[in-house]
Design a protein around this motif. Structure first.
Motif, PDB file in Angstrom:
ATOM      1  N   GLU A 176     -21.578   4.525 -12.195  1.00  0.00           N
ATOM      2  CA  GLU A 176     -20.913   5.641 -12.861  1.00  0.00           C
ATOM      3  C   GLU A 176     -20.242   6.566 -11.845  1.00  0.00           C
ATOM      4  O   GLU A 176     -19.748   7.636 -12.221  1.00  0.00           O
ATOM      5  N   CYS A 177     -20.221   6.143 -10.582  1.00  0.00           N
ATOM      6  CA  CYS A 177     -19.597   6.902  -9.502  1.00  0.00           C
ATOM      7  C   CYS A 177     -18.563   6.020  -8.820  1.00  0.00           C
ATOM      8  O   CYS A 177     -18.759   4.818  -8.661  1.00  0.00           O
ATOM      9  N   CYS A 178     -17.453   6.605  -8.418  1.00  0.00           N
ATOM     10  CA  CYS A 178     -16.348   5.817  -7.870  1.00  0.00           C
ATOM     11  C   CYS A 178     -16.644   5.316  -6.459  1.00  0.00           C
ATOM     12  O   CYS A 178     -17.329   5.994  -5.697  1.00  0.00           O
ATOM     13  N   PRO A 179     -16.123   4.147  -6.107  1.00  0.00           N
ATOM     14  CA  PRO A 179     -16.188   3.695  -4.718  1.00  0.00           C
ATOM     15  C   PRO A 179     -15.044   4.314  -3.916  1.00  0.00           C
ATOM     16  O   PRO A 179     -13.919   4.413  -4.400  1.00  0.00           O
ATOM     17  N   ILE A 180     -15.335   4.736  -2.696  1.00  0.00           N
ATOM     18  CA  ILE A 180     -14.319   5.308  -1.817  1.00  0.00           C
ATOM     19  C   ILE A 180     -14.130   4.369  -0.635  1.00  0.00           C
ATOM     20  O   ILE A 180     -15.032   4.207   0.175  1.00  0.00           O
ATOM     21  N   GLY A 181     -12.990   3.722  -0.574  1.00  0.00           N
ATOM     22  CA  GLY A 181     -12.727   2.759   0.481  1.00  0.00           C
ATOM     23  C   GLY A 181     -11.374   2.995   1.124  1.00  0.00           C
ATOM     24  O   GLY A 181     -11.084   4.081   1.605  1.00  0.00           O
ATOM     25  N   GLU A 182     -10.536   1.966   1.090  1.00  0.00           N
ATOM     26  CA  GLU A 182      -9.214   2.054   1.699  1.00  0.00           C
ATOM     27  C   GLU A 182      -8.197   1.396   0.775  1.00  0.00           C
ATOM     28  O   GLU A 182      -8.551   0.648  -0.147  1.00  0.00           O
ATOM     29  N   GLY A 183      -6.911   1.645   1.030  1.00  0.00           N
ATOM     30  CA  GLY A 183      -5.852   1.051   0.227  1.00  0.00           C
ATOM     31  C   GLY A 183      -4.558   1.812   0.410  1.00  0.00           C
ATOM     32  O   GLY A 183      -4.467   2.727   1.233  1.00  0.00           O
ATOM     33  N   ALA A 184      -3.550   1.416  -0.366  1.00  0.00           N
ATOM     34  CA  ALA A 184      -2.251   2.072  -0.275  1.00  0.00           C
ATOM     35  C   ALA A 184      -1.497   1.906  -1.580  1.00  0.00           C
ATOM     36  O   ALA A 184      -1.726   0.961  -2.339  1.00  0.00           O
ATOM     37  N   SER A 185      -0.588   2.843  -1.825  1.00  0.00           N
ATOM     38  CA  SER A 185       0.250   2.810  -3.020  1.00  0.00           C
ATOM     39  C   SER A 185       1.625   3.361  -2.663  1.00  0.00           C
ATOM     40  O   SER A 185       1.763   4.142  -1.716  1.00  0.00           O
ATOM     41  N   ALA A 186       2.635   2.954  -3.422  1.00  0.00           N
ATOM     42  CA  ALA A 186       4.000   3.425  -3.161  1.00  0.00           C
ATOM     43  C   ALA A 186       4.823   3.363  -4.433  1.00  0.00           C
ATOM     44  O   ALA A 186       4.681   2.417  -5.216  1.00  0.00           O
ATOM     45  N   VAL A 187       5.665   4.372  -4.639  1.00  0.00           N
ATOM     46  CA  VAL A 187       6.646   4.337  -5.728  1.00  0.00           C
ATOM     47  C   VAL A 187       7.969   4.867  -5.197  1.00  0.00           C
ATOM     48  O   VAL A 187       8.004   5.701  -4.286  1.00  0.00           O
ATOM     49  N   LEU A 188       9.045   4.392  -5.782  1.00  0.00           N
ATOM     50  CA  LEU A 188      10.393   4.847  -5.438  1.00  0.00           C
ATOM     51  C   LEU A 188      10.940   5.665  -6.588  1.00  0.00           C
ATOM     52  O   LEU A 188      10.976   5.211  -7.733  1.00  0.00           O
ATOM     53  N   VAL A 189      11.334   6.892  -6.265  1.00  0.00           N
ATOM     54  CA  VAL A 189      11.830   7.847  -7.247  1.00  0.00           C
ATOM     55  C   VAL A 189      13.332   7.980  -7.055  1.00  0.00           C
ATOM     56  O   VAL A 189      13.810   8.187  -5.937  1.00  0.00           O
ATOM     57  N   VAL A 190      14.098   7.852  -8.152  1.00  0.00           N
ATOM     58  CA  VAL A 190      15.554   7.811  -8.031  1.00  0.00           C
ATOM     59  C   VAL A 190      16.230   8.653  -9.106  1.00  0.00           C
ATOM     60  O   VAL A 190      15.635   9.010 -10.121  1.00  0.00           O
ATOM     61  N   SER A 191      17.498   8.933  -8.862  1.00  0.00           N
ATOM     62  CA  SER A 191      18.346   9.651  -9.810  1.00  0.00           C
ATOM     63  C   SER A 191      19.177   8.664 -10.633  1.00  0.00           C
ATOM     64  O   SER A 191      19.242   7.466 -10.322  1.00  0.00           O
ATOM     65  N   ASP A 192      19.840   9.181 -11.665  1.00  0.00           N
ATOM     66  CA  ASP A 192      20.802   8.376 -12.430  1.00  0.00           C
ATOM     67  C   ASP A 192      21.885   7.812 -11.520  1.00  0.00           C
ATOM     68  O   ASP A 192      22.264   6.639 -11.635  1.00  0.00           O
ATOM     69  N   ASP A 193      22.396   8.655 -10.623  1.00  0.00           N
ATOM     70  CA  ASP A 193      23.462   8.224  -9.719  1.00  0.00           C
ATOM     71  C   ASP A 193      23.017   7.034  -8.878  1.00  0.00           C
ATOM     72  O   ASP A 193      23.790   6.095  -8.661  1.00  0.00           O
ATOM     73  N   ALA A 194      21.764   7.061  -8.393  1.00  0.00           N
ATOM     74  CA  ALA A 194      21.268   5.969  -7.558  1.00  0.00           C
ATOM     75  C   ALA A 194      21.160   4.675  -8.355  1.00  0.00           C
ATOM     76  O   ALA A 194      21.460   3.587  -7.845  1.00  0.00           O
ATOM     77  N   ILE A 195      20.709   4.786  -9.602  1.00  0.00           N
ATOM     78  CA  ILE A 195      20.594   3.588 -10.438  1.00  0.00           C
ATOM     79  C   ILE A 195      21.952   2.906 -10.570  1.00  0.00           C
ATOM     80  O   ILE A 195      22.081   1.684 -10.416  1.00  0.00           O
TER      81      ILE A 195
END
Length: 381
Positions: free
Chosen positions: A201-220
């Motif tokens: 019932e408690c979270c594991p704390i380890g390692e990892g990574a995440s990424a997202v790309l945020v864009v505008s209408d113009d970029a699309i």
């Protein structure tokens, strides 16, 4: 600053390195893996990225350049963001603000961390804590669990069902730290951590990574990106704690921040299809679903038992597995939530897919003092 007062903002690419127990893998490899996956998902070259924000808590100073130089030294502004559990949620918020305000058309928001010691600011103030340092997070949430069980007239199994649901979701997620389904008896019979809270019932704390790309209408349009896979960010809201009297600051802060974010997005809580929330301890899901207005006060345990928060239910809560099963490497956690919601709103979540998902909400609390909430919408809603 309200996002909807400025340019529309979209998530176009998502990437993750699996959350896992500590290994010898360098943070650079973790982070670059996630960023490359996000670029490939978007169908974009690194040279198109105009700025980068990296959320991290345990890696020290200046982590972005040693990591991102492996993609190319393009001279873009890079900024590190530390905000406890909400570090990459805050990095994502900054990326959204850059695009909304017209400073950039393509911004990377990432998170990366390795297991290790971290110093909390409150430990360095020279002021002794009023509790003598005894109320660590697990004890704090164990006390909240006892309070909730008394107030709602439920037993330990009500809290354990949160873990059962989220471990089931995590078992379907190839990026999750914990990928094993657990029964109610397994959760209740596991090793106690604090009070009634068990290890599962408690979270594991380890390692990892995440990424997202945020864009505008113009970029699309300019980069020829696939607009049908662009998920719009309707609101980005961040608040810090106030004085709440005898009420739980975690819950009250979640309530006010969520209410503000939903109002800014122009939708109601009952319209949400997917929610990723801060369930570092199982009791938090019950408290926060009520605070968010997803059910009535004291009703979360009953709604959970009835399947309302399961994948395929009224609203899928933490279909990724949440912090309990997806894991909580801290730095990457917030952007990882955005990646999961984006996947859900695209209809690309496979066995974790919540049917007909249109609106999603991501929520993280950073050491109780800060709360960050984002509301996202599917393309063509």
């Amino acid at each position: 600053m309200l996002l909807n007062d400025y340019r529309p903002v979209y998530v176009i690419g998502i990437g993750l390195h699996r959350y896992q127990a500590a290994t010898e893998t360098s943070y650079v490899q973790l982070g670059v893996t996630a960023v490359r996956e996000a670029l490939a998902d978007a169908g974009m070259e690194w040279s198109s990225v105009e700025a980068a924000y990296t959320g991290t808590t345990r890696l020290g100073m200046a982590v972005s350049r040693p990591m991102l130089r492996h993609l190319g030294a393009t001279g873009i502004p890079m900024t590190q963001v530390e905000n406890a559990s909400a570090s990459s949620s805050s990095a994502f918020r900054l990326a959204c603000r850059d695009v909304a305000a017209g400073f950039s058309d393509v911004v990377l928001a990432a998170g990366v961390d390795k297991a290790g010691k971290v110093n909390r600011g409150e430990q360095l103030t020279g002021i002794a804590p009023h509790d003598g340092g005894l109320v660590v997070p697990s004890v704090h949430y164990a006390l909240l669990a006892e309070e909730y069980m008394r107030a709602s007239n439920v037993g330990e199994e009500a809290i354990a069902r949160v873990a059962v649901k989220n471990h089931l979701n995590g078992s379907k997620n190839p990026y999750a730290h914990r990928q094993r389904e657990r029964s109610l008896d397994e959760v209740l019979g596991d090793r106690p951590i604090a009070g009634s809270l068990k290890r599962l019932e408690c979270c594991p704390i380890g390692e990892g990574a995440s990424a997202v790309l945020v864009v505008s209408d113009d970029a699309i349009d300019r980069l020829g990106l696939d607009r049908s896979r662009a998920v719009q960010v309707l609101s980005s809201t961040q608040r810090s704690e106030e004085l709440y009297g005898a009420k739980s600051f975690d819950v009250e802060l979640t309530k006010t921040t969520t209410e503000q974010s939903l109002a800014e997005a122009g939708i109601r809580a009952e319209q949400l299809d997917v929610v990723e929330l801060h369930d570092a301890f199982a009791i938090e899901e019950l408290q926060y679903t009520e605070a968010m207005g997803l059910c009535g006060q004291g009703q979360a345990s009953r709604e959970l038992a009835n399947g309302e928060f399961a994948i395929g239910g009224r609203v899928a809560i933490s279909p990724s597995g949440g912090l309990l099963a997806m894991g909580h490497p801290i730095g990457p956690t917030g952007v990882g939530q955005i990646a999961e919601i984006t996947r859900q709103l695209r209809g690309e979540a496979g066995p974790r897919q919540q049917p007909n998902s249109t609106y999603g909400l991501a929520h993280l609390v950073g050491l109780g003092a800060v709360c960050v909430v984002h509301v996202l919408a599917a393309a063509g809603r």
